[in-house]
Design a protein around this motif. Sequence first.
Motif, mmCIF file in Angstrom:
data_model
loop_
_atom_site.group_PDB
_atom_site.id
_atom_site.type_symbol
_atom_site.label_atom_id
_atom_site.label_comp_id
_atom_site.label_asym_id
_atom_site.label_seq_id
_atom_site.Cartn_x
_atom_site.Cartn_y
_atom_site.Cartn_z
ATOM 1 N N ASN A 119 -62.078 -25.743 14.525
ATOM 2 C CA ASN A 119 -63.022 -26.043 13.448
ATOM 3 C C ASN A 119 -62.657 -27.306 12.683
ATOM 4 O OD1 ASN A 119 -64.144 -23.592 14.185
ATOM 5 N ND2 ASN A 119 -63.150 -22.460 12.528
ATOM 6 N N SER A 171 -68.674 -25.217 10.910
ATOM 7 C CA SER A 171 -68.050 -26.508 11.172
ATOM 8 C C SER A 171 -68.793 -27.214 12.296
ATOM 9 C CB SER A 171 -66.577 -26.342 11.560
ATOM 10 O OG SER A 171 -66.014 -27.573 11.976
ATOM 11 N N TYR A 218 -66.665 -27.809 15.760
ATOM 12 C CA TYR A 218 -66.440 -26.730 16.724
ATOM 13 C C TYR A 218 -67.039 -27.053 18.095
ATOM 14 C CZ TYR A 218 -66.655 -21.998 18.704
ATOM 15 O OH TYR A 218 -66.551 -20.896 19.530
#
Length: 255
Positions: free
Chosen positions: A134, A109, A112
């Motif tokens: 995320n 992701s 993050y």
Amino acid sequence: MGFTLIFAGLLLSGSLTVLGAVLALAGCVGWFREVFPRDHEEAIPLVPADRQVTTTRRAVDRLAIAPEQVRAWLPVHTYPVSAGVKGGWAGGVAMAVLACAYGLLKVGSIWYPINLLAAVVYAESLKLGPAELNAFHLDSFAIAVGVHALVATLVGVLYGAMLPMFSHRPILLGGVIAPVLWSGLLHPLMTLLDPLLASRIDWVWFVASQIAFGVVAGTVVARQSSRPTFENAAFALRAGIEAPGTIPPRGGTQS
């Protein structure tokens, strides 16, 4: 600065002391090389002249060495603020790309690292769980972008002011020395600045992103056109600097 960091590391972290020792050693070597193995001085022979100098002038004439400048401030040429801003933004983009790549490889992701950065100033980001870190959060995204843009701009302007002093190796300063120094200073302070980031940070990627910022920002700044140093400021920059012998006469004669 190196000796200051040595003693600061006694209170914060041993790594800070090591960094200070490296800087102190580098500074001492550079300083001592000015006098060892021989003095960096240029001997100019003195030629005596047996003649009397007379004049009928009633005022001192000034020799115009550099008519466009009152005096030479070092560095003689520097970069405009716009060059530092451009370098900071370009370096910020490079750093953001590398940080998002880390997020994709680490947890899959790009949000993050953005959520971790927002936690520096945004308390709500500290409450996010592993799964929520995320995901996309508009408030965290806006804050992270603002913090990143502000820091990138300020550091870019700092690069623009520093690089003319290191004209021989600008990329070495901007791409290696400054990022490593910055990372070393942040290492013992990260727990205080961002506890969430400190608990999850990957220092290898962090240092790599700092180096990416420094290389790109330094390269962009160094490619901008420099201009003569602005030395005729009419405020505090000139306070106490002028010597009586260099001030143009306001009236009457000067000897």
